[in-house]
Design a protein around this motif. Structure first.
Motif, PDB file in Angstrom:
ATOM      1  N   THR A 283      46.152  11.133  77.542  1.00 61.72           N
ATOM      2  CA  THR A 283      46.229  11.892  78.906  1.00 61.72           C
ATOM      3  C   THR A 283      47.573  12.496  79.495  1.00 61.72           C
ATOM      4  OG1 THR A 283      46.301   9.943  80.193  1.00 61.72           O
ATOM      5  CG2 THR A 283      43.844  10.922  79.581  1.00 61.72           C
ATOM      6  N   SER A 284      48.673  12.181  78.723  1.00 60.04           N
ATOM      7  CA  SER A 284      49.771  12.508  78.994  1.00 60.04           C
ATOM      8  C   SER A 284      50.312  13.988  78.278  1.00 60.04           C
ATOM      9  CB  SER A 284      51.013  11.655  78.724  1.00 60.04           C
ATOM     10  OG  SER A 284      51.185  11.400  77.273  1.00 60.04           O
ATOM     11  N   VAL A 285      49.448  14.188  77.238  1.00 59.31           N
ATOM     12  CA  VAL A 285      49.434  15.441  76.408  1.00 59.31           C
ATOM     13  C   VAL A 285      48.327  16.404  76.970  1.00 59.31           C
ATOM     14  CG1 VAL A 285      49.347  16.455  73.992  1.00 59.31           C
ATOM     15  CG2 VAL A 285      50.780  14.183  74.448  1.00 59.31           C
ATOM     16  N   ILE A 286      47.193  15.937  76.872  1.00 55.94           N
ATOM     17  CA  ILE A 286      45.949  16.806  77.168  1.00 55.94           C
ATOM     18  C   ILE A 286      45.136  16.201  78.266  1.00 55.94           C
ATOM     19  CG2 ILE A 286      43.870  17.745  76.615  1.00 55.94           C
ATOM     20  CD1 ILE A 286      45.904  19.554  75.718  1.00 55.94           C
ATOM     21  N   GLN A 287      44.699  16.527  79.460  1.00 52.80           N
ATOM     22  CA  GLN A 287      43.854  16.143  80.395  1.00 52.80           C
ATOM     23  C   GLN A 287      42.492  16.949  80.458  1.00 52.80           C
ATOM     24  OE1 GLN A 287      44.794  16.834  84.854  1.00 52.80           O
ATOM     25  NE2 GLN A 287      45.598  14.457  84.513  1.00 52.80           N
ATOM     26  N   MET A 288      41.606  16.436  80.436  1.00 52.31           N
ATOM     27  CA  MET A 288      40.151  17.181  80.324  1.00 52.31           C
ATOM     28  C   MET A 288      39.453  17.131  81.607  1.00 52.31           C
ATOM     29  SD  MET A 288      40.184  18.328  77.167  1.00 52.31           S
ATOM     30  CE  MET A 288      38.523  18.804  77.335  1.00 52.31           C
ATOM     31  N   ILE A 289      39.102  18.268  82.167  1.00 53.02           N
ATOM     32  CA  ILE A 289      38.392  18.425  83.383  1.00 53.02           C
ATOM     33  C   ILE A 289      36.899  19.084  82.783  1.00 53.02           C
ATOM     34  CG2 ILE A 289      38.102  19.314  85.511  1.00 53.02           C
ATOM     35  CD1 ILE A 289      41.172  19.490  85.463  1.00 53.02           C
ATOM     36  N   GLY A 290      36.146  18.183  82.516  1.00 56.74           N
ATOM     37  CA  GLY A 290      34.934  18.727  81.875  1.00 56.74           C
ATOM     38  C   GLY A 290      35.396  19.408  80.271  1.00 56.74           C
ATOM     39  N   PRO A 291      34.700  20.404  79.975  1.00 52.44           N
ATOM     40  CA  PRO A 291      35.058  20.894  78.775  1.00 52.44           C
ATOM     41  C   PRO A 291      36.708  21.860  78.865  1.00 52.44           C
ATOM     42  CG  PRO A 291      33.489  22.423  79.664  1.00 52.44           C
ATOM     43  CD  PRO A 291      33.897  21.267  80.756  1.00 52.44           C
TER      44      PRO A 291
ATOM     45  N   LYS B  34      50.380  15.733  70.448  1.00 52.61           N
ATOM     46  CA  LYS B  34      49.084  15.971  69.801  1.00 52.61           C
ATOM     47  C   LYS B  34      48.105  14.896  70.449  1.00 52.61           C
ATOM     48  CE  LYS B  34      50.799  17.770  65.421  1.00 52.61           C
ATOM     49  NZ  LYS B  34      50.884  17.386  63.972  1.00 52.61           N
ATOM     50  N   ALA B  35      47.165  15.264  70.772  1.00 56.78           N
ATOM     51  CA  ALA B  35      46.024  14.402  71.284  1.00 56.78           C
ATOM     52  C   ALA B  35      44.540  14.791  70.410  1.00 56.78           C
ATOM     53  CB  ALA B  35      45.803  14.816  72.802  1.00 56.78           C
ATOM     54  N   THR B  36      43.682  13.897  70.417  1.00 48.76           N
ATOM     55  CA  THR B  36      42.348  14.138  69.679  1.00 48.76           C
ATOM     56  C   THR B  36      41.638  14.106  70.990  1.00 48.76           C
ATOM     57  OG1 THR B  36      43.041  12.807  67.764  1.00 48.76           O
ATOM     58  CG2 THR B  36      40.441  13.034  68.312  1.00 48.76           C
ATOM     59  N   ILE B  37      40.438  15.235  70.906  1.00 47.06           N
ATOM     60  CA  ILE B  37      39.669  15.455  71.901  1.00 47.06           C
ATOM     61  C   ILE B  37      38.275  14.992  71.625  1.00 47.06           C
ATOM     62  CG2 ILE B  37      38.423  17.047  73.466  1.00 47.06           C
ATOM     63  CD1 ILE B  37      41.340  16.520  73.970  1.00 47.06           C
ATOM     64  N   THR B  38      37.513  13.914  72.080  1.00 49.36           N
ATOM     65  CA  THR B  38      36.571  13.506  71.530  1.00 49.36           C
ATOM     66  C   THR B  38      35.243  13.915  72.592  1.00 49.36           C
ATOM     67  OG1 THR B  38      37.275  11.524  70.579  1.00 49.36           O
ATOM     68  CG2 THR B  38      34.751  11.737  70.916  1.00 49.36           C
ATOM     69  N   VAL B  39      34.047  14.709  71.888  1.00 46.96           N
ATOM     70  CA  VAL B  39      33.288  15.157  72.776  1.00 46.96           C
ATOM     71  C   VAL B  39      31.912  14.450  72.160  1.00 46.96           C
ATOM     72  CG1 VAL B  39      32.716  17.247  71.405  1.00 46.96           C
ATOM     73  CG2 VAL B  39      31.744  17.372  73.525  1.00 46.96           C
ATOM     74  N   ARG B  40      31.219  13.763  73.431  1.00 43.77           N
ATOM     75  CA  ARG B  40      29.953  13.069  73.089  1.00 43.77           C
ATOM     76  C   ARG B  40      28.728  13.524  73.789  1.00 43.77           C
ATOM     77  NH1 ARG B  40      32.051   8.584  74.338  1.00 43.77           N
ATOM     78  NH2 ARG B  40      33.010   8.237  72.157  1.00 43.77           N
ATOM     79  N   TYR B  41      27.588  13.636  73.127  1.00 46.40           N
ATOM     80  CA  TYR B  41      26.502  14.029  73.918  1.00 46.40           C
ATOM     81  C   TYR B  41      25.423  13.108  73.726  1.00 46.40           C
ATOM     82  CZ  TYR B  41      22.202  16.944  75.156  1.00 46.40           C
ATOM     83  OH  TYR B  41      21.075  17.289  75.623  1.00 46.40           O
ATOM     84  N   GLN B  42      24.850  12.671  75.046  1.00 45.87           N
ATOM     85  CA  GLN B  42      23.822  11.676  75.104  1.00 45.87           C
ATOM     86  C   GLN B  42      24.192  10.325  74.464  1.00 45.87           C
ATOM     87  OE1 GLN B  42      20.738  11.940  76.839  1.00 45.87           O
ATOM     88  NE2 GLN B  42      21.519  13.812  77.697  1.00 45.87           N
ATOM     89  N   ASP B  43      25.550   9.966  74.160  1.00 48.76           N
ATOM     90  CA  ASP B  43      25.800   8.861  73.534  1.00 48.76           C
ATOM     91  C   ASP B  43      25.362   8.582  72.173  1.00 48.76           C
ATOM     92  OD1 ASP B  43      27.016   7.817  75.803  1.00 48.76           O
ATOM     93  OD2 ASP B  43      25.314   6.791  76.548  1.00 48.76           O
ATOM     94  N   GLU B  44      24.720   9.759  71.544  1.00 50.53           N
ATOM     95  CA  GLU B  44      24.251   9.826  70.116  1.00 50.53           C
ATOM     96  C   GLU B  44      25.289  10.599  69.258  1.00 50.53           C
ATOM     97  OE1 GLU B  44      20.356  11.171  70.676  1.00 50.53           O
ATOM     98  OE2 GLU B  44      19.540   9.462  71.641  1.00 50.53           O
ATOM     99  N   ARG B  45      25.379  11.617  69.675  1.00 50.96           N
ATOM    100  CA  ARG B  45      26.360  12.560  68.734  1.00 50.96           C
ATOM    101  C   ARG B  45      27.622  12.954  69.182  1.00 50.96           C
ATOM    102  NH1 ARG B  45      21.666  12.072  66.796  1.00 50.96           N
ATOM    103  NH2 ARG B  45      20.554  13.559  65.750  1.00 50.96           N
ATOM    104  N   GLU B  46      28.496  13.014  68.331  1.00 53.27           N
ATOM    105  CA  GLU B  46      29.810  13.176  68.677  1.00 53.27           C
ATOM    106  C   GLU B  46      30.483  14.069  67.893  1.00 53.27           C
ATOM    107  OE1 GLU B  46      31.641   9.509  69.568  1.00 53.27           O
ATOM    108  OE2 GLU B  46      32.966   9.629  67.828  1.00 53.27           O
ATOM    109  N   ASN B  47      31.788  14.629  68.144  1.00 51.61           N
ATOM    110  CA  ASN B  47      32.853  15.499  67.399  1.00 51.61           C
ATOM    111  C   ASN B  47      34.051  15.496  67.686  1.00 51.61           C
ATOM    112  OD1 ASN B  47      33.584  17.062  65.299  1.00 51.61           O
ATOM    113  ND2 ASN B  47      31.876  18.693  65.665  1.00 51.61           N
ATOM    114  N   THR B  48      35.088  15.829  67.262  1.00 46.13           N
ATOM    115  CA  THR B  48      36.418  15.529  67.790  1.00 46.13           C
ATOM    116  C   THR B  48      37.165  16.820  67.234  1.00 46.13           C
ATOM    117  OG1 THR B  48      37.296  14.649  65.463  1.00 46.13           O
ATOM    118  CG2 THR B  48      36.347  13.148  67.177  1.00 46.13           C
TER     119      THR B  48
END
Length: 279
Positions: free
Chosen positions: A242-250, A259-273
């Motif tokens: 979060t010192s590199v990228i701060q996410m406010i929703g999308p 550099k930072a890795t953004i993880t997106v997760r839907y319904q605790d079942e599917r995720e991507n980075t």
């Protein structure tokens, strides 16, 4: 007649009055001062750009040659103006810490879940005007406006209970101040998705410090020939640093280089980075 001697001299400056006489400022803000000179012939004239401006404590406040004072520390300083050996009245200047304001935000926004048993986790955040974000999910009271559509527990997890397509308002109320609240809509879908494919689209992977970028998450619902839904605000977005990228929703906000890795997760079942670089 006899001679009468007449001497004409320049009127002498007798006093200087500066305004405002007393003022309080937030650190980092400024105040314009004005100086008026009073002369021996009962006239007065503005001298703002002719006097020498002085601040007693320059670690608290500085003042320019045109009378603009700026708060650089926290405390008190005295402002004065001087011309031709005449010293003005004292201007009392108090510098305080800036009043930090904030608003409450609930994410995700306008999301939807399948009927009966579908779940959506909500997050409550205090968003400050200096850019800081504080997670207060456990410090709010969670409510659903239509408990026959969906219920929500005090961890912010909503569960659909309706067999019909409908919606409810999910509201978060700050426990420490119940006058501060925020809400969003939760839609209950009458169809359950068979499969979901998550792809991140419409977004650069390189940002400059201070820039923002919104990413779009597309879910493919294979229902009656296939339908596409924007799941951007229905998913959970997490930054590895979060010192590199701060996410406010999308929305990614570039805070610092790296550099930072953004993880997106839907319904605790599917995720991507997604790998992001801030330069």
């Amino acid at each position: 007649s006899n001679d009468g001697r007449l001497s004409v001299t320049v009127a002498a400056l007798e006093s200087i009055q500066i305004t405002p006489a007393e003022v309080s400022l937030a650190k980092g803000t400024g105040q314009q001062y004005t100086a008026v000179g009073f002369y021996s012939d009962d006239t007065s004239r503005e001298l703002t750009r002719e006097v020498s401006w002085r601040s007693r404590d320059t670690s608290i406040a500085t003042i320019s040659v045109v009378g603009l004072a700026v708060g650089v520390g926290v405390g008190n300083s005295t402002i004065r103006a001087v011309k031709d050996g005449v010293v003005s009245n004292d201007g009392m200047l108090t510098i305080v810490v800036e009043d930090i304001s904030f608003h409450l935000n609930v994410t995700p926004k306008n999301t939807f879940i399948p009927f009966v048993g579908g779940r959506q986790k909500f997050k409550a955040e205090l968003v400050y005007n200096d850019g800081r974000i504080e997670d207060v999910t456990s410090s709010v009271i969670w409510q659903s406006s239509a408990t026959d559509v969906a219920v929500i527990d005090q961890a912010g997890i909503a569960t659909s209970v309706s067999l019909l397509e409908n919606a409810t308002r999910i509201q978060a109320i700050l426990k420490s101040n119940t006058n501060i609240w925020a809400e969003t809509l939760l839609h209950v879908s009458k169809s359950r998705p068979i499969s979901i494919s998550i792809n991140i689209v419409d977004g650069t992977q390189v940002l400059n410090v201070g820039e923002q970028q919104k990413y779009i998450l597309i879910g493919i619902f294979d229902i009656v020939g296939g339908r596409f839904f924007d799941l951007s605000y229905s998913a959970e977005w997490i930054s590895s640093d979060t010192s590199v990228i701060q996410m406010i929703g999308p929305v990614a906000r570039a805070i610092g280089s790296g550099k930072a890795t953004i993880t997106v997760r839907y319904q605790d079942e599917r995720e991507n980075t997604l790998q992001l670089t801030v330069r």
